[in-house]
Design an enzyme around this catalytic site. Structure first.
Site, PDB file in Angstrom:
ATOM      1  N   TYR A 184      43.154 -18.337  22.213  1.00 50.71           N
ATOM      2  CA  TYR A 184      43.316 -18.398  20.765  1.00 50.71           C
ATOM      3  C   TYR A 184      42.068 -17.887  20.047  1.00 50.71           C
ATOM      4  O   TYR A 184      41.038 -17.632  20.671  1.00 50.71           O
ATOM      5  CB  TYR A 184      43.611 -19.827  20.332  1.00 50.71           C
ATOM      6  CG  TYR A 184      42.611 -20.844  20.846  1.00 50.71           C
ATOM      7  CD1 TYR A 184      41.318 -20.899  20.321  1.00 50.71           C
ATOM      8  CD2 TYR A 184      42.942 -21.764  21.849  1.00 50.71           C
ATOM      9  CE1 TYR A 184      40.390 -21.822  20.756  1.00 50.71           C
ATOM     10  CE2 TYR A 184      42.016 -22.700  22.303  1.00 50.71           C
ATOM     11  CZ  TYR A 184      40.752 -22.722  21.758  1.00 50.71           C
ATOM     12  OH  TYR A 184      39.834 -23.639  22.195  1.00 50.71           O
ATOM     13  N   SER A 215      32.944 -24.464  22.987  1.00 50.96           N
ATOM     14  CA  SER A 215      33.766 -23.744  23.957  1.00 50.96           C
ATOM     15  C   SER A 215      35.203 -24.240  23.920  1.00 50.96           C
ATOM     16  O   SER A 215      35.487 -25.371  23.535  1.00 50.96           O
ATOM     17  CB  SER A 215      33.195 -23.927  25.358  1.00 50.96           C
ATOM     18  OG  SER A 215      33.526 -25.221  25.841  1.00 50.96           O
ATOM     19  N   LYS A 216      36.066 -23.340  24.306  1.00 49.85           N
ATOM     20  CA  LYS A 216      37.485 -23.670  24.268  1.00 49.85           C
ATOM     21  C   LYS A 216      37.799 -24.833  25.197  1.00 49.85           C
ATOM     22  O   LYS A 216      38.658 -25.651  24.924  1.00 49.85           O
ATOM     23  CB  LYS A 216      38.288 -22.434  24.676  1.00 49.85           C
ATOM     24  CG  LYS A 216      38.067 -21.266  23.732  1.00 49.85           C
ATOM     25  CD  LYS A 216      38.824 -20.018  24.153  1.00 49.85           C
ATOM     26  CE  LYS A 216      38.513 -18.864  23.193  1.00 49.85           C
ATOM     27  NZ  LYS A 216      39.247 -17.653  23.482  1.00 49.85           N
ATOM     28  N   ARG A 217      37.095 -24.842  26.306  1.00 49.82           N
ATOM     29  CA  ARG A 217      37.325 -25.859  27.313  1.00 49.82           C
ATOM     30  C   ARG A 217      36.971 -27.268  26.838  1.00 49.82           C
ATOM     31  O   ARG A 217      37.755 -28.207  26.899  1.00 49.82           O
ATOM     32  CB  ARG A 217      36.501 -25.530  28.573  1.00 49.82           C
ATOM     33  CG  ARG A 217      37.361 -25.148  29.764  1.00 49.82           C
ATOM     34  CD  ARG A 217      38.182 -26.328  30.220  1.00 49.82           C
ATOM     35  NE  ARG A 217      39.523 -25.986  30.669  1.00 49.82           N
ATOM     36  CZ  ARG A 217      39.866 -25.628  31.889  1.00 49.82           C
ATOM     37  NH1 ARG A 217      38.956 -25.514  32.797  1.00 49.82           N
ATOM     38  NH2 ARG A 217      41.117 -25.375  32.181  1.00 49.82           N
TER      39      ARG A 217
END
Length: 479
Positions: A13, A254-256
């Site tokens: 995304y 971060s996406k994580r």
RNA sequence: GUCCCCGUCAUCUAGAGGCCUAGGAUGGCACCCUUUCAAGGUGCAUACACGGGUUCGAAUCCCGUCGGGGACACCA
């Protein structure tokens, strides 16, 4: 003519950091009357997906960031997707090889890894730490010119020079590094797909980009890129590296690890795009003591000189505060339009874009930090009957409260059902009973809304409607 | 580990040698307003990482220490 770009890779995304990078560049283009290019860096075949590309486009659309050249738009410097430009990279690389500035490296990935490991071991590093053992790759093929029929990468022949080189960053200032810090880095993979440094340089040059604005994580890759520009005889653009956005744990968003990294999550949370833009702008950019910026103010005031050097920590409270501010100040129609889906999703399937919706938004946006909260507060205005909060009932629907409520009910019976008149009832009853207005308004409020907090009692009664309001009061009287 | 960047209230920041007994915003606390909630208003608390220089004078310049982050791929 200023030409800037945003070059995301479609591997997920739209990330908050990417969104801000896009914003800074877009603002600079709009401010200077330049061109904002959207380029898709999809050379990571493993991770790139069409869905991700769509998600990124959706995110930019929602934020109101439009591009002049790129996907959906075209432009004279296209194609704007790297996988469609493969032949161009090949052509550039062939030219470099011909000039002896790049070479075919027939070392396999396995051999390379073995070399690294051997080096690491000699330096006393464990296998896991091999990548940071300080190995500087110089290929055995770097001075050979033969063309074998074997898989190979193409690498840049790192310049051997004891000196340093660098650039003047628009936000960081002068940065220099020794040539010796760099590998013979890969230009083209075995499959002929370019790596970041090559694609980035070729495209920025071909697309006539004048200013490269990107996150600070790219500072180090600027150096190999600089060498590529030199080797190709091209003039590099100006560089501006923006500070990072950190999560509450002070690590790069971060996406994580950080759900707030997803731009669209904030849309789902009912934050207005202008609020998110305002918030994210103030992370790493400032203009004196100003805090609130409309889109046009941003365009007017933005400049790379206002960008700071220090990473900023995500601050949810400030986002909430800005969210509420924009909820209150954005034109009512626009807020109502955006609020409707939240009403429907929030348990009011019958909500329509009508006068009632607009009235509720007008009253409730003063009391909500986002559209989700707003919709939650609106629910009681649509339901049939209401569940009364026991604590509220205990406090305000005691014998005294019920007495006041009963008095009010009698007068309400014959009152014109409009806010000012309904408001007047509270005063009438409080005078008749010689009690404070709160002693009258609160029982009514609890009876008709089930709780102790709502907009003005007159407006609340009007919006709930005569029949439903009286029904709820009767229910409370009997309860 | 190596290299790079950074270091002002809890957080985002203003600050470009005297304007700083360091300002604003968010959050916190108190008070005011008030029929509730919210908004608004007023006020309070909290910061120049540390140590050396340079200078008549340093948050601002230099050096060191410490701290934080980032980069070290046939990812971007």
């Amino acid at each position: 003519m200023v030409r800037v770009r945003f070059a995301p890779s479609p591997t997920g995304y739209l990330h908050i950091g990417g969104a801000r990078t896009a914003l800074f560049n877009w603002l600079y283009a709009r401010k200077t009357g330049g061109v904002f290019v959207l380029r898709i860096e999809d050379t990571d075949q493993e991770r790139s997906t069409p869905q991700s590309l769509q998600a990124i486009l959706d995110g930019l659309d929602w934020l109101g960031i439009d591009w002049d050249e790129g996907p959906r738009k075209g432009g004279q410097y296209g194609p704007y997707t790297q996988m469609e430009r493969l032949s161009r990279y090949r052509e550039v690389v062939d030219g470099l090889i011909a000039k002896g500035l790049a070479f075919r490296d027939y070392t396999s990935a396995e051999e390379l890894k073995a070399q690294k490991l051997a080096f690491a071991k000699a330096e006393g590093w464990s296998e896991e730490e091999a990548r940071r053992a300080g190995f500087k790759y110089r290929s055995v093929w770097r001075d050979k010119t033969e063309k074998l029929d074997r898989p190979h990468t193409v690498r840049f022949k790192m310049v051997d020079d004891a000196g340093t080189f660098g650039f003047d960053d628009l936000v960081l200032g002068r940065i220099d590094k020794p040539y010796g810090d760099f590998d013979d880095f890969v230009l083209l993979r075995e499959d002929g797909v370019p790596l970041y440094n090559l694609g980035c340089v070729v495209d920025d040059h071909d697309m006539a980009i004048t200013h490269v604005g990107r996150g600070q994580e790219h500072v180090n890759s600027t150096f190999p890129q600089l060498l590529l520009y030199r080797a190709l005889g091209w003039t590099p653009p100006k560089f501006a590296h923006f500070p990072l956005i950190l999560g509450p744990d002070r690590e790069k968003l971060s996406k994580r690890k950080h759900p707030e990294a997803d731009v669209m999550r904030h849309k789902d949370n009912g934050v207005l795009p202008d609020a998110l833009v305002n918030f994210v702008m103030r992370l790493g950019w400032s203009h004196g003591n100003d805090e609130l910026f409309t889109r046009s103010e941003l365009i007017e005031k933005f400049d790379f000189s206002g960008v700071g050097k220090t990473s900023g920590v995500w601050n949810p409270e400030k986002l909430a505060s800005l969210s509420q501010h924009w909820l209150k100040t954005t034109p009512l129609e626009a807020v109502a339009t955006q609020a409707l889906p939240f009403f429907v999703a929030g348990g009011i399937p019958e909500a329509k874009d009508d006068q009632k919706l607009r009235e509720l938004v007008r009253l409730l946006r003063e009391r909500a930090a986002n559209l989700v909260e707003l919709a939650a507060k609106a629910k009681v205005f649509y339901s049939r009957g209401v569940a009364v909060d026991p604590a509220a009932a205990a406090k305000h629907l005691n014998p005294d409260g019920k007495k006041a409520l009963g008095e009010a009910r009698k007068i309400l019976e014959t009152t014109a059902w409009e806010a000012p008149a309904l408001e007047g009832v509270v005063k009438t009853v409080s005078e008749a009973l010689t009690v404070g207005m709160g002693k009258v308004a609160q029982p009514i409020r609890v009876a008709v809304t089930g709780g102790t907090a709502s907009p003005g009692i007159g407006e609340t009664l009007q919006l709930i409607g005569r029949d439903e309001a009286l029904r709820r009061i009767d229910a409370a009287l009997q309860g």
